[in-house]
Structures are given as structure tokens and as C-alpha cells.
Design a protein around this motif. Structure first.
Motif, PDB file in Angstrom:
ATOM      1  N   TYR A   1      -9.441 -12.975  12.597  1.00  0.00           N
ATOM      2  CA  TYR A   1      -9.491 -12.191  11.368  1.00  0.00           C
ATOM      3  C   TYR A   1      -8.317 -11.213  11.327  1.00  0.00           C
ATOM      4  N   ALA A   2      -8.102 -10.641  10.156  1.00  0.00           N
ATOM      5  CA  ALA A   2      -7.023  -9.671  10.002  1.00  0.00           C
ATOM      6  C   ALA A   2      -7.421  -8.612   8.989  1.00  0.00           C
ATOM      7  N   LEU A   3      -6.839  -7.424   9.158  1.00  0.00           N
ATOM      8  CA  LEU A   3      -6.833  -6.420   8.099  1.00  0.00           C
ATOM      9  C   LEU A   3      -5.547  -6.604   7.322  1.00  0.00           C
ATOM     10  N   GLU A   4      -5.621  -6.482   6.007  1.00  0.00           N
ATOM     11  CA  GLU A   4      -4.427  -6.691   5.189  1.00  0.00           C
ATOM     12  C   GLU A   4      -4.279  -5.613   4.126  1.00  0.00           C
ATOM     13  N   GLY A   5      -3.052  -5.178   3.969  1.00  0.00           N
ATOM     14  CA  GLY A   5      -2.696  -4.322   2.847  1.00  0.00           C
ATOM     15  C   GLY A   5      -1.694  -5.049   1.980  1.00  0.00           C
TER      16      GLY A   5
ATOM     17  N   ALA B   1      -3.090  -2.150  -2.415  1.00  0.00           N
ATOM     18  CA  ALA B   1      -3.614  -1.263  -1.369  1.00  0.00           C
ATOM     19  C   ALA B   1      -2.655  -0.094  -1.123  1.00  0.00           C
ATOM     20  N   PRO B   2      -3.197   1.073  -0.738  1.00  0.00           N
ATOM     21  CA  PRO B   2      -4.633   1.369  -0.646  1.00  0.00           C
ATOM     22  C   PRO B   2      -5.196   2.005  -1.925  1.00  0.00           C
ATOM     23  N   TYR B   3      -4.453   1.896  -3.029  1.00  0.00           N
ATOM     24  CA  TYR B   3      -4.835   2.591  -4.268  1.00  0.00           C
ATOM     25  C   TYR B   3      -5.682   1.734  -5.204  1.00  0.00           C
ATOM     26  N   TRP B   4      -5.322   0.444  -5.315  1.00  0.00           N
ATOM     27  CA  TRP B   4      -6.046  -0.493  -6.158  1.00  0.00           C
ATOM     28  C   TRP B   4      -6.262   0.055  -7.572  1.00  0.00           C
ATOM     29  N   ASP B   5      -5.147   0.401  -8.203  1.00  0.00           N
ATOM     30  CA  ASP B   5      -5.173   0.855  -9.597  1.00  0.00           C
ATOM     31  C   ASP B   5      -4.519  -0.244 -10.433  1.00  0.00           C
ATOM     32  N   GLN B   6      -5.344  -1.106 -11.036  1.00  0.00           N
ATOM     33  CA  GLN B   6      -4.791  -2.264 -11.736  1.00  0.00           C
ATOM     34  C   GLN B   6      -4.159  -1.899 -13.075  1.00  0.00           C
TER      35      GLN B   6
ATOM     36  N   PHE C   1       7.843   3.396   1.576  1.00  0.00           N
ATOM     37  CA  PHE C   1       6.749   4.360   1.415  1.00  0.00           C
ATOM     38  C   PHE C   1       5.410   3.646   1.211  1.00  0.00           C
ATOM     39  N   GLN C   2       5.410   2.585   0.398  1.00  0.00           N
ATOM     40  CA  GLN C   2       4.165   1.842   0.184  1.00  0.00           C
ATOM     41  C   GLN C   2       3.674   1.242   1.503  1.00  0.00           C
ATOM     42  N   THR C   3       4.600   0.731   2.304  1.00  0.00           N
ATOM     43  CA  THR C   3       4.244   0.194   3.620  1.00  0.00           C
ATOM     44  C   THR C   3       3.646   1.292   4.495  1.00  0.00           C
ATOM     45  N   MET C   4       4.243   2.482   4.454  1.00  0.00           N
ATOM     46  CA  MET C   4       3.739   3.624   5.222  1.00  0.00           C
ATOM     47  C   MET C   4       2.293   3.943   4.858  1.00  0.00           C
ATOM     48  N   ASP C   5       1.982   3.919   3.574  1.00  0.00           N
ATOM     49  CA  ASP C   5       0.618   4.222   3.129  1.00  0.00           C
ATOM     50  C   ASP C   5      -0.388   3.234   3.719  1.00  0.00           C
ATOM     51  N   ILE C   6       0.010   1.964   3.778  1.00  0.00           N
ATOM     52  CA  ILE C   6      -0.896   0.951   4.320  1.00  0.00           C
ATOM     53  C   ILE C   6      -1.030   1.091   5.826  1.00  0.00           C
TER      54      ILE C   6
ATOM     55  N   GLN D   1      12.483   2.464   7.032  1.00  0.00           N
ATOM     56  CA  GLN D   1      11.103   2.126   7.388  1.00  0.00           C
ATOM     57  C   GLN D   1      10.745   2.671   8.766  1.00  0.00           C
ATOM     58  N   ALA D   2      11.640   2.508   9.728  1.00  0.00           N
ATOM     59  CA  ALA D   2      11.393   3.036  11.076  1.00  0.00           C
ATOM     60  C   ALA D   2      11.288   4.557  11.047  1.00  0.00           C
ATOM     61  N   ASP D   3      12.163   5.202  10.276  1.00  0.00           N
ATOM     62  CA  ASP D   3      12.155   6.662  10.194  1.00  0.00           C
ATOM     63  C   ASP D   3      10.852   7.183   9.621  1.00  0.00           C
ATOM     64  N   ILE D   4      10.403   6.575   8.536  1.00  0.00           N
ATOM     65  CA  ILE D   4       9.240   7.106   7.819  1.00  0.00           C
ATOM     66  C   ILE D   4       7.946   6.796   8.569  1.00  0.00           C
ATOM     67  N   LEU D   5       7.951   5.706   9.373  1.00  0.00           N
ATOM     68  CA  LEU D   5       6.772   5.368  10.171  1.00  0.00           C
ATOM     69  C   LEU D   5       6.752   6.098  11.509  1.00  0.00           C
TER      70      LEU D   5
END
Length: 495
Positions: free
Chosen positions: A298-302, A351-356, A384-389, A420-424
Motif C-alpha cells: 500500500y501507499a500514501l499519496e498526495g 492534496a492536502p486542500y482538496w478544493d475543487q 511548495f505544493q510538494t512541501m505541503d504534502i 525543493q531540497a531547500d524548502i524541504l
């Protein structure tokens, strides 16, 4: 070993065929884009026959370029854009309408009605998914309700549904096999990820006849053999996985806790959670990664709906670049984002907002803002979106991300990967082969026919090309995160 594996990588904007040898080297690649249809705002469609014709043409091209024949192929593996919904006539094999693409939002209001009926909990408990127009189930229902004669034919057992993998297998076997694998089935909002069966209660809820549904198989086994003019003989079709699960496997994220992010049209971050599903408390999805033999991972996915496609928008919509490859150079014309934040909610927010219903926004524009700032903000918006997930995933799995393996077209962008590396605050590792989706399908097919003996044998083929190490100061990162949080709040609240 003289034989090869053919991987069919059927994506959202193009079809590709890649031929791999026993060492995991891609010896031949052929790619063909196909038409995107936007009949109404928020609607996205593909022509299923064009999907098949583009896929079959690149197969022919790849085989010819390598100078081999069908007899040199040990197996075919398939990976595909997920959730995209195709319904066709069981007798003629003709689609009854265009495919409704995963990005399509036409069933958003119906999804709202399901939520209002209090069905969120039961759907999540069975499928691991939230209620959203993203998934296949409500798309099937829309076709049955809106295509003339569809409901009647479905009730007579004359229609077949499939995600793109099923459509390809149907065509490759000349209608002999109507199958899918567990990874694709788990993206329909109709499949019980615990019992590994189509859920009768959910099918009844959406009024979808079970006769439409494909047989669900593992991700690595022989489903059938080619029976088409493309091949002059029978080649086993032996591996299937949805594109993101295939990328997870291709990245050799086979251990519990390992994580990858694919930077494609959208961005998809997956964490292997082992043989037990983890129910997210932070708006992520629980999905099946793959099934090999009797073992299910199984996996968690964003899911980020707009990733690399924001670069396409800079090219086609805004016109500030002529080709996607120019975006990094344009972004480097400025030292930072100049206070500009780009929330690319061009097809709602996943994810993680799910605002359609969210609409994209570029915040912080002043007279001093240049095209370079907007380009840089677009790239940063992906990170940034990747960071949120990642943050949501760490809370769900109770682990701190040690490293992130990356792949997909936009992962070649060094500026984006360093940011990406910096923000994570974590290492970002890019492999030698960034198109790992096709490689995952190749590996699954090869394991099924004994081309490789084991996963351990395959692991030795994964090699890092570059590791991006965090360089930014904590103070700078905190300021950037604050700016992004403000932009997100303005987007979701429509300020």
C-alpha cells in the motif's frame, strides 16, 4: 540475454514506447503527443481511438528503430494515466464517447451531493479515497446518464469500462481480455482495497452495473497475449501499474517508508507503507501500490493537479516562453521570487486542500515584477505544493523524510530541484533514468516472465545521477513558507 521488454507508457499528453534490455537500459524510445479536448470550462477529454493509434504507432517506431522483431520481446508492460475513464461497446470495441480525463471537473457538483448525504466516511473506509471528481466512479456515472442509449446498453451488459490500461489490453488482445490491475482499480472510487474486489454497495450507490467492470488482477502476471497487426506473433502482456505506482516501483521504493515524487503534468508524491494501509488524517489518499504474487503493498499519496503543466501554461497561455525548456533560464534572470507567489490551481487543488473550485492566483505582483519573477514563482509553486504534502505525510506516517527520490520531466530542472531540497530541508535524489514510470512497468512485466529473478536483482540497476543538498538558511526558508501560506489562504478563501 538477447530478449527485451517493451514498456507502453500512456500518459496524459503523449504515448511512449520504450524498449529495455536486461540491464535496465532504455535502448529505444518513441513518443507521440495526442490531442487535448476542452469542450467546456473544466472539462478535459481524449479520443480513445487516438490514444490507441498513437500508442500503436510508437510501438512500431521503437521496434523498427532497434531493428528487432516481435520474437525478440520477452513481454510487454503497461503503465498509464490513471482515473481517465473510457466506456466502449463490448461487441464492436468502439468507444461510445470521448474519454473523460482525470483532470476533468464536470462531476464536482455530484461529488458535493455525495458529501452532503454523509457518504465521505464509508467511501473512504472502503476505497482509501476522498470523494472527488478526480476519480473514475463519478465519470462512469456521468457517461451513463448523459450519453444517449448508454444506460440501456449498460443494463443489457453491452458496455465495458476501463481505465487506459484496460483499453490498451483490450486492443492488444483484440477484445479477448478485459482486465485491470489492483493499482488502477484502487483509483476508481469503486474498489474495496481491503477485500480486493469491486464493492457492490458503491456500484449500487453510483448505479453502475458490475458487468461493465474489468477483472482485477495482480500487477505482475501474464494477462494475455497480443493478437493484433502490430505484432506478427503472440507476445505476453505481463505487467500493469498506474503511472504513479509504476514510478514508485521503478524508483525501487520497495521498502516501507521510502518516498518518491514524480514531476509530470501533475505531481504525485507516494510513500510505500508496506503491507498495511494507513488511513490518512491529513487529507492524503490511501492507495494500493502494487500486488506481486499474493503480497499487496500500500501507499500514501498526495496528488497535485497542476505540476509541470504550469510551465506549459507559461508557454501556451501567457506566452512568456517559447518552449518549456526555457523556463529555468528565464527564472534565473532574477535572484529570488521578488515577493511573488504563484498558486497554480488551474484545475482546482488536490492534496492536502482538496478544493475543487479553487482558481489559480499570482500574488505579490508590483511594478517591479518581471517575467523572470513569474517564471521563478511558477517553479517554486510546484515545490511548495510538494512541501505541503510531505508535511502531511510525515504527520500520518510519524516519520521524518530523510530523502526524496524524484523523476518526471520537470525533475531535470536543476533550479526547481535545488529549491525543493531547500524548502524541504531534505536531500533530493535524481536517478540516472528520470523516466522511471516506464521502467516500473518494464520491471513488473519482466518479473512475471522470469526475465529477472527477483526484486533484489533489479535493485542493483538503480543509480543516482545527482543529489541536491539543502543550502538555504533557516531564516530564508521560514520567510518563504510564510509567503506561501499567505498565498494559499488567499487562493482558498478567494481573496
Amino acid at each position: 540475454m538477447d530478449k527485451y521488454i517493451l514498456a507502453l507508457d500512456q500518459g496524459t499528453s503523449s504515448s511512449r514506447a520504450i524498449i529495455f534490455d536486461h540491464s535496465g537500459n532504455a535502448l529505444a524510445v518513441a513518443q507521440k503527443e495526442f490531442t487535448q479536448h476542452f469542450p467546456q470550462p473544466g472539462w478535459v477529454e481524449h479520443d480513445p481511438k487516438e490514444i490507441w493509434s498513437s500508442q500503436s504507432s510508437v510501438v512500431t517506431e521503437a521496434i523498427a528503430s532497434l531493428g528487432i522483431g516481435f520474437q525478440d520481446l520477452a513481454a510487454i508492460g503497461i503503465t498509464n494515466q490513471r482515473e481517465t475513464t473510457i466506456v466502449w461497446d463490448a461487441l464492436t470495441g468502439e468507444p461510445i464517447c470521448n474519454a473523460i480525463v482525470w483532470q476533468d471537473r464536470r462531476t464536482s457538483e455530484y461529488c458535493d451531493s455525495l458529501k452532503e448525504k454523509g457518504l465521505t466516511g464509508i467511501i473512504r473506509s472502503k476505497t482509501g479515497l476522498i470523494i472527488d471528481a478526480y476519480f473514475s466512479g463519478t465519470k462512469i456515472r456521468w457517461i451513463l446518464e448523459n450519453v444517449p442509449g448508454a444506460r440501456e446498453k449498460a443494463e443489457k451488459g453491452e458496455l465495458r469500462f476501463g481505465t487506459v490500461d484496460s483499453w490498451l489490453v483490450w486492443n492488444l488482445t483484440n477484445g479477448e481480455k478485459h482486465v485491470t490491475d489492483v493499482s488502477n482499480a484502487s483509483r476508481t472510487m469503486l474498489f474495496n482495497i481491503h477485500t480486493l474486489e469491486w464493492d457492490k454497495e458503491l456500484l449500487e450507490l453510483l448505479d453502475i452495473p458490475v458487468s461493465m467492470m474489468p477483472e482485477v488482477r495482480s500487477s505482475s502476471e501474464i494477462y494475455g497475449y497480443t493478437n493484433t497487426d502490430i505484432f506478427a506473433g503472440k507476445v505476453p502482456v505481463a505487467g500493469i501499474a498506474g503511472d504513479q505506482q509504476a514510478a514508485l516501483f521503478g524508483q525501487m521504493c520497495t521498502e516501507k517508508g521510502s518516498v518518491k515524487n514524480t514531476y509530470g503534468t501533475g505531481c504525485f508524491l507516494l510513500m510505500n507503507t508496506g503491507t498495511e494501509p494507513i488511513t490518512s488524517r491529513n487529507n492524503l489518499l490511501t492507495t494500493i501500490a502494487w500486488k506481486i504474487g499474493d503480497t499487496v503493498n500500500y501507499a500514501l499519496e498526495g496528488s497535485i493537479f497542476v505540476g509541470g503543466s504550469v510551465i506549459q501554461w507559461l508557454r501556451d497561455g501567457l506566452g512568456i516562453i517559447k518552449s518549456s525548456s526555457e523556463v529555468e533560464a528565464l527564472a534565473r534572470t532574477v535572484p529570488d521570487n521578488g515577493g511573488v507567489y504563484f498558486v497554480p490551481a488551474l484545475t482546482g487543488m488536490g492534496a492536502p486542500y482538496w478544493d475543487q473550485y479553487a482558481k489559480g492566483g499570482i500574488h505579490g505582483i508590483t511594478r517591479g515584477t518581471t517575467a523572470g519573477h513569474i517564471a521563478r514563482a511558477a517553479l517554486e509553486g510546484i515545490a511548495f505544493q510538494t512541501m505541503d504534502i510531505v508535511s502531511a505525510m510525515e504527520r500520518d506516517a510519524h516519520v521524518k523524510l530523510a530523502e526524496l527520490k524524484v523523476d518526471g520531466g520537470a525533475s531535470r530542472n536543476n533550479l526547481l530541484m535545488q529549491f525543493q531540497a531547500d524548502i524541504l530541508g531534505s536531500n533530493v535524489i535524481r536517478p540516472m533514468v528520470t523516466e522511471t514510470t516506464a521502467k516500473g512497468a518494464c520491471y513488473l512485466a519482466g518479473l512475471a516472465v522470469g526475465f529477472w529473478d527477483s526484486i533484489d536483482q533489479i535493485k542493483s540497476q538503480w543509480l543516482a545521477e545527482r543529489t541536491f543538498v539543502p543550502e538555504a538558511s533557516g531564516e530564508d526558508v521560514s520567510a518563504l513558507k510564510e509567503g506561501w501560506a499567505d498565498a494559499i489562504g488567499r487562493t482558498i478563501n478567494n481573496i
